[in-house]
Motif scaffolding. Sequence first.
Motif: not given
Length: 343
Positions: A76-88
């Motif tokens: 829903m947001l403009p490009p490059n708005s969200v970053v996500y952190l976690g372990g894989v």
Amino acid sequence: MSATKEYALLCLENPLLDIQAQGDDALLAKYGLKPNDAILAEEKHLDIYEDLLNNYSAKLIAGGGAQNTARGAQYMLPPNSVVYLGGVGDDKYAAILHDAVKQAGLRVEYRVDKKEKTGRCGVVITGHNRSMCTDLGAANHYDLDHLKSPEVWKLVEGATHYFVGGYHLTVCPPAIQALAEEAAKNNKAFVFSLSAPFIPQFFKDPLDATAPYWDYVIGNETEALSYAENHGLETKDIKEIAKHLAALPKANTKRERVAIITQGTLPTIVVVNGQDAKEYPVHPIDTSLINDTTGAGDAFAAGFTAGLVAGVSLDQCVDQGQWLAKLSIQELGPSFPFPKQTY
Ligand code: ADP
Ligand code: MG
Ligand code: MG
């Protein structure tokens, strides 16, 4: 929608690959699963993933509650708005996650563990029910070192909104605490999801430690009821529980807390501390159009949080949540339609 800062929203939780299939009562019984639940896998559950893949034609779908929310908010947001952190892990499951987030335009900064497998969530669908059983794997090894590493902490400092999924309380409370304090100190918005009934039940103390930092707390009706039961609230009234959540002591007194409880097809209850409860109807949908309600709540949280980031009214944030949830339940798994639809 108005222009937003790059990577304004930073999300943290457990990246998982969903191994999802239509099951039956026999399968639930075999592993001692309830039809509608979310649990962490014990030894006795660990064969379910191969079982689902080999005997129930399971599909592999990118999942993980807050990762779904991050993808949805980016939708829903403009490009490059969200970053996500976690372990894989460093395996084919992680590659599937990378493909999914790339397609969604979501930036991820995973902590890669060479020894552990990427986390898996077995999803057994029976009728309108879904039972989830998670083996966290590498997601369980997320740590404060990753969050505090210079590149990642720069993203933390750059963001204006944080979204933390409650499932992460079983993994790394110090990382949650670091984000929470950073939010309170700088008057940034801290959004927290209750995630599942077992969180207030079995992780009550770490949950309560985060409570003062919640600017927005989001849950569904079963999570609200579990919170009430495990905190000795003498009520099963969702509005009363939401009022209680909104009124809990707060670290950052520059923002009133808002509690948001979704209830499937029933209206969403919203309480701004000090105000009366408000009800917001869901966006109705013909049942024949519903494909899969897995992640409806994650999608709601996504639309809601995207609204916060864009700076729209609380009423519109809730309505965006209902709108995005309605789109998501028409797709397989927690995903969103392409070509993109706009609110
Ligand atoms: P969870 O997935 O956490 O159990 P809910 O079931 O409360 O969360 O669903 C979250 C939101 O998803 C609802 O508030 C609503 O907007 C939407 N939703 C879920 N099921 C339906 C449905 N059958 N029809 C329309 N909207 C739905
Ligand atoms: Mg539900
Ligand atoms: Mg949910």
